[in-house]
Motif scaffolding. Structure first.
Motif, PDB file in Angstrom:
ATOM      1  N   ASN A  61      -6.303  -3.395 -33.957  1.00 49.61           N
ATOM      2  CA  ASN A  61      -4.641  -3.632 -34.449  1.00 49.61           C
ATOM      3  C   ASN A  61      -4.465  -2.378 -35.509  1.00 49.61           C
ATOM      4  OD1 ASN A  61      -4.309  -4.493 -37.123  1.00 49.61           O
ATOM      5  ND2 ASN A  61      -5.846  -6.029 -36.856  1.00 49.61           N
ATOM      6  N   PRO A  62      -3.207  -2.064 -35.336  1.00 49.12           N
ATOM      7  CA  PRO A  62      -2.862  -0.672 -35.976  1.00 49.12           C
ATOM      8  C   PRO A  62      -2.838  -0.903 -37.608  1.00 49.12           C
ATOM      9  CG  PRO A  62      -0.791  -1.897 -35.237  1.00 49.12           C
ATOM     10  CD  PRO A  62      -2.048  -2.645 -34.538  1.00 49.12           C
ATOM     11  N   VAL A  63      -3.069  -1.926 -38.073  1.00 49.20           N
ATOM     12  CA  VAL A  63      -3.072  -2.024 -39.417  1.00 49.20           C
ATOM     13  C   VAL A  63      -4.258  -2.151 -40.004  1.00 49.20           C
ATOM     14  CG1 VAL A  63      -2.209  -3.411 -41.463  1.00 49.20           C
ATOM     15  CG2 VAL A  63      -0.662  -3.311 -39.530  1.00 49.20           C
ATOM     16  N   ASP A  64      -5.038  -2.982 -39.432  1.00 49.25           N
ATOM     17  CA  ASP A  64      -6.341  -3.364 -40.200  1.00 49.25           C
ATOM     18  C   ASP A  64      -7.656  -2.516 -39.504  1.00 49.25           C
ATOM     19  OD1 ASP A  64      -5.511  -5.205 -42.371  1.00 49.25           O
ATOM     20  OD2 ASP A  64      -4.920  -6.642 -40.562  1.00 49.25           O
ATOM     21  N   THR A  65      -7.420  -2.273 -38.515  1.00 50.08           N
ATOM     22  CA  THR A  65      -8.646  -1.524 -37.578  1.00 50.08           C
ATOM     23  C   THR A  65      -8.932  -0.077 -38.252  1.00 50.08           C
ATOM     24  OG1 THR A  65      -8.495  -2.704 -35.568  1.00 50.08           O
ATOM     25  CG2 THR A  65      -9.610  -1.057 -35.433  1.00 50.08           C
ATOM     26  N   PRO A  66      -7.757   0.596 -38.693  1.00 53.41           N
ATOM     27  CA  PRO A  66      -8.227   1.998 -39.303  1.00 53.41           C
ATOM     28  C   PRO A  66      -8.613   1.708 -40.556  1.00 53.41           C
ATOM     29  CG  PRO A  66      -5.905   1.813 -38.249  1.00 53.41           C
ATOM     30  CD  PRO A  66      -6.436   0.472 -38.079  1.00 53.41           C
ATOM     31  N   ARG A  67      -8.334   1.117 -41.339  1.00 52.56           N
ATOM     32  CA  ARG A  67      -8.884   0.501 -42.775  1.00 52.56           C
ATOM     33  C   ARG A  67     -10.359   0.054 -42.613  1.00 52.56           C
ATOM     34  NH1 ARG A  67      -6.790  -3.941 -45.591  1.00 52.56           N
ATOM     35  NH2 ARG A  67      -7.730  -3.207 -47.097  1.00 52.56           N
ATOM     36  N   LEU A  68     -10.712  -0.828 -41.678  1.00 53.30           N
ATOM     37  CA  LEU A  68     -12.047  -1.061 -41.414  1.00 53.30           C
ATOM     38  C   LEU A  68     -12.685   0.018 -41.233  1.00 53.30           C
ATOM     39  CD1 LEU A  68     -14.336  -3.336 -41.185  1.00 53.30           C
ATOM     40  CD2 LEU A  68     -13.237  -3.474 -38.842  1.00 53.30           C
ATOM     41  N   LEU A  69     -12.451   0.918 -40.186  1.00 56.25           N
ATOM     42  CA  LEU A  69     -13.386   2.162 -39.929  1.00 56.25           C
ATOM     43  C   LEU A  69     -13.480   3.028 -40.856  1.00 56.25           C
ATOM     44  CD1 LEU A  69     -11.284   3.163 -36.194  1.00 56.25           C
ATOM     45  CD2 LEU A  69     -13.788   2.083 -36.779  1.00 56.25           C
ATOM     46  N   ALA A  70     -12.278   2.998 -41.819  1.00 55.19           N
ATOM     47  CA  ALA A  70     -12.588   4.136 -43.086  1.00 55.19           C
ATOM     48  C   ALA A  70     -13.915   3.246 -44.045  1.00 55.19           C
ATOM     49  CB  ALA A  70     -11.422   4.209 -43.618  1.00 55.19           C
ATOM     50  N   VAL A  71     -13.760   2.066 -44.111  1.00 54.37           N
ATOM     51  CA  VAL A  71     -14.698   1.634 -44.846  1.00 54.37           C
ATOM     52  C   VAL A  71     -16.088   1.778 -44.244  1.00 54.37           C
ATOM     53  CG1 VAL A  71     -15.637  -0.815 -45.608  1.00 54.37           C
ATOM     54  CG2 VAL A  71     -13.221  -0.341 -45.862  1.00 54.37           C
ATOM     55  N   LEU A  72     -16.363   1.424 -42.807  1.00 57.93           N
ATOM     56  CA  LEU A  72     -17.483   1.781 -42.508  1.00 57.93           C
ATOM     57  C   LEU A  72     -18.114   3.067 -42.328  1.00 57.93           C
ATOM     58  CD1 LEU A  72     -17.192  -0.732 -39.078  1.00 57.93           C
ATOM     59  CD2 LEU A  72     -18.245  -1.206 -41.176  1.00 57.93           C
ATOM     60  N   LYS A  73     -17.180   3.926 -42.136  1.00 54.97           N
ATOM     61  CA  LYS A  73     -17.439   5.396 -42.193  1.00 54.97           C
ATOM     62  C   LYS A  73     -17.964   5.628 -43.814  1.00 54.97           C
ATOM     63  CE  LYS A  73     -15.809   9.950 -41.225  1.00 54.97           C
ATOM     64  NZ  LYS A  73     -14.673  10.886 -40.625  1.00 54.97           N
ATOM     65  N   ALA A  74     -17.257   5.309 -44.759  1.00 55.32           N
ATOM     66  CA  ALA A  74     -17.579   5.395 -46.152  1.00 55.32           C
ATOM     67  C   ALA A  74     -19.048   4.902 -46.450  1.00 55.32           C
ATOM     68  CB  ALA A  74     -16.611   4.941 -47.060  1.00 55.32           C
ATOM     69  N   HIS A  75     -19.410   3.932 -45.936  1.00 54.00           N
ATOM     70  CA  HIS A  75     -20.833   3.295 -46.228  1.00 54.00           C
ATOM     71  C   HIS A  75     -21.812   3.705 -45.001  1.00 54.00           C
ATOM     72  CE1 HIS A  75     -19.403   0.808 -49.474  1.00 54.00           C
ATOM     73  NE2 HIS A  75     -18.476   0.678 -49.091  1.00 54.00           N
ATOM     74  N   ARG A  76     -21.350   4.445 -44.167  1.00 56.26           N
ATOM     75  CA  ARG A  76     -22.285   4.850 -42.834  1.00 56.26           C
ATOM     76  C   ARG A  76     -22.914   3.680 -42.313  1.00 56.26           C
ATOM     77  NH1 ARG A  76     -23.154  10.020 -43.014  1.00 56.26           N
ATOM     78  NH2 ARG A  76     -24.963   9.730 -41.689  1.00 56.26           N
ATOM     79  N   VAL A  77     -22.022   2.861 -41.962  1.00 51.58           N
ATOM     80  CA  VAL A  77     -22.398   1.598 -41.217  1.00 51.58           C
ATOM     81  C   VAL A  77     -21.927   1.656 -39.775  1.00 51.58           C
ATOM     82  CG1 VAL A  77     -22.159  -0.876 -41.038  1.00 51.58           C
ATOM     83  CG2 VAL A  77     -22.664   0.303 -43.261  1.00 51.58           C
ATOM     84  N   ARG A  78     -22.692   1.575 -38.737  1.00 56.18           N
ATOM     85  CA  ARG A  78     -22.041   1.348 -37.263  1.00 56.18           C
ATOM     86  C   ARG A  78     -21.887   0.006 -37.017  1.00 56.18           C
ATOM     87  NH1 ARG A  78     -25.922   3.442 -33.230  1.00 56.18           N
ATOM     88  NH2 ARG A  78     -24.242   3.649 -31.909  1.00 56.18           N
ATOM     89  N   ALA A  79     -20.888  -0.409 -36.334  1.00 57.98           N
ATOM     90  CA  ALA A  79     -20.657  -1.949 -35.924  1.00 57.98           C
ATOM     91  C   ALA A  79     -20.476  -1.867 -34.302  1.00 57.98           C
ATOM     92  CB  ALA A  79     -19.553  -2.432 -36.782  1.00 57.98           C
ATOM     93  N   VAL A  80     -20.004  -3.221 -33.807  1.00 56.73           N
ATOM     94  CA  VAL A  80     -19.682  -3.396 -32.767  1.00 56.73           C
ATOM     95  C   VAL A  80     -18.194  -3.938 -32.633  1.00 56.73           C
ATOM     96  CG1 VAL A  80     -20.035  -4.796 -30.449  1.00 56.73           C
ATOM     97  CG2 VAL A  80     -21.906  -4.220 -31.713  1.00 56.73           C
ATOM     98  N   PHE A  81     -17.297  -3.342 -31.785  1.00 61.63           N
ATOM     99  CA  PHE A  81     -16.136  -3.790 -31.811  1.00 61.63           C
ATOM    100  C   PHE A  81     -15.688  -4.427 -30.353  1.00 61.63           C
ATOM    101  CE2 PHE A  81     -16.019  -1.055 -35.563  1.00 61.63           C
ATOM    102  CZ  PHE A  81     -14.872  -1.438 -36.098  1.00 61.63           C
ATOM    103  N   CYS A  82     -15.551  -5.866 -30.590  1.00 65.92           N
ATOM    104  CA  CYS A  82     -15.261  -6.666 -29.424  1.00 65.92           C
ATOM    105  C   CYS A  82     -13.885  -6.620 -28.909  1.00 65.92           C
ATOM    106  CB  CYS A  82     -15.745  -8.063 -29.360  1.00 65.92           C
ATOM    107  SG  CYS A  82     -17.598  -8.006 -29.921  1.00 65.92           S
ATOM    108  N   VAL A  83     -13.398  -5.766 -28.029  1.00 65.77           N
ATOM    109  CA  VAL A  83     -12.047  -5.167 -27.709  1.00 65.77           C
ATOM    110  C   VAL A  83     -11.425  -6.173 -26.667  1.00 65.77           C
ATOM    111  CG1 VAL A  83     -10.616  -3.471 -26.732  1.00 65.77           C
ATOM    112  CG2 VAL A  83     -12.683  -2.943 -28.505  1.00 65.77           C
ATOM    113  N   GLN A  84     -10.225  -6.551 -27.022  1.00 66.65           N
ATOM    114  CA  GLN A  84      -9.295  -7.291 -26.122  1.00 66.65           C
ATOM    115  C   GLN A  84      -8.851  -6.174 -24.945  1.00 66.65           C
ATOM    116  OE1 GLN A  84      -7.964 -10.924 -28.806  1.00 66.65           O
ATOM    117  NE2 GLN A  84      -6.557 -10.097 -27.141  1.00 66.65           N
ATOM    118  N   GLY A  85      -8.653  -6.448 -23.743  1.00 67.60           N
ATOM    119  CA  GLY A  85      -7.848  -5.211 -22.859  1.00 67.60           C
ATOM    120  C   GLY A  85      -6.563  -5.174 -23.221  1.00 67.60           C
ATOM    121  N   ASN A  86      -5.998  -6.202 -23.357  1.00 64.28           N
ATOM    122  CA  ASN A  86      -4.370  -5.883 -23.621  1.00 64.28           C
ATOM    123  C   ASN A  86      -4.018  -5.157 -25.124  1.00 64.28           C
ATOM    124  OD1 ASN A  86      -5.150  -8.169 -25.136  1.00 64.28           O
ATOM    125  ND2 ASN A  86      -3.295  -9.071 -25.260  1.00 64.28           N
ATOM    126  N   HIS A  87      -5.133  -5.314 -25.906  1.00 66.14           N
ATOM    127  CA  HIS A  87      -5.114  -4.544 -27.302  1.00 66.14           C
ATOM    128  C   HIS A  87      -5.257  -3.122 -26.823  1.00 66.14           C
ATOM    129  CE1 HIS A  87      -4.767  -8.318 -29.886  1.00 66.14           C
ATOM    130  NE2 HIS A  87      -3.761  -8.150 -29.338  1.00 66.14           N
TER     131      HIS A  87
END
Length: 235
Positions: A61-87
């Motif tokens: 989603n355009p609000v929280d996903t970019p913020r989450l990505l920035a947090v993960l990048k800052a802490h050097r954590v890789r994660a799994v994103f379970c993506v919906q096709g419509n999104h």
């Protein structure tokens, strides 16, 4: 859907650019070495000792996903994103960013329908349409996991494995879809975590600002306890 009903249904049922390029081209496999996916639902983080995997559903989603990505990048954590096709269709640039920043993709169905009673043919059509939507954003994207909406598996594990995706479950769900407040999410995660756990959280499906804040707070807390962040197993 009420919070109680939603909870009941759910219970039922950064890496370097070269590595990211490998994910885009499908040459880098994030799971364990060798072997094809099986219908076994994995819920364990890869590696020995105090390891944990963070996974995020229902985005991007355009609000929280970019913020989450920035947090993960800052802490050097890789994660799994379970993506919906419509999104993925709505926000292809975010799917590209998820991959470019070294994270791993998971098919989470086309529009979060309960597939627990669907036929294998219906499931296959849904999963293929979801993969197509993801790959419209990231051609040849590697999609090594599938997670059933609501944890309602039915025949989906067998179909997903046949399409080359490992069914991905979880050991800890912190019920962030409610949402109960950041402090409570932090408490649930820290009290509920066990070594090897795959943790289910959300970056889509509503306001996930509390989840993003909880992730930012818990990463250093878990590392202080000796935890390492890894990807889930892949059989």
């Amino acid at each position: 859907m009420s919070a109680t009903r939603h909870r009941t249904v759910r219970l039922r049922h950064l890496a370097a650019p070269l590595f990211a390029a490998g994910l885009i081209l499908g040459t880098a496999t994030p799971g364990s070495a060798g072997g094809r996916p099986t219908p076994t639902i994995v819920d364990t983080a890869r590696g020995h000792g105090t390891v944990v995997s963070y996974t995020f559903d229902d985005g991007p989603n355009p609000v929280d996903t970019p913020r989450l990505l920035a947090v993960l990048k800052a802490h050097r954590v890789r994660a799994v994103f379970c993506v919906q096709g419509n999104h993925a269709r709505e926000y292809p640039a975010l799917v590209r960013r998820i991959v470019a920043e070294g994270h791993v993709l998971c098919n989470h169905s086309l529009q979060h329908d309960d597939l627990g009673t669907a036929t294998p043919e219906q499931i296959r059509a849904d999963l293929l349409a979801t993969n197509a939507a993801i790959r419209a954003a990231v051609p040849r994207a590697h999609i090594p996991y599938f997670r059933a909406p609501y944890g309602s598996w039915g025949e989906t594990p067998t179909v997903a494995a046949g399409l080359g995706m490992q069914p991905l479950g979880w050991r800890l769900a912190i019920s962030d879809w409610e949402p109960p407040g950041t402090d409570e999410l932090v408490r649930r995660l820290m009290d509920g975590i066990t070594s090897g756990a795959v943790v289910l959280m959300h970056d889509g499906g509503g306001d996930r600002s509390q989840t993003v804040e909880a992730v930012e707070r818990t990463i250093p807390l878990l590392r202080a306890q000796g935890y390492r962040f890894t990807l889930p197993e892949h059989r």
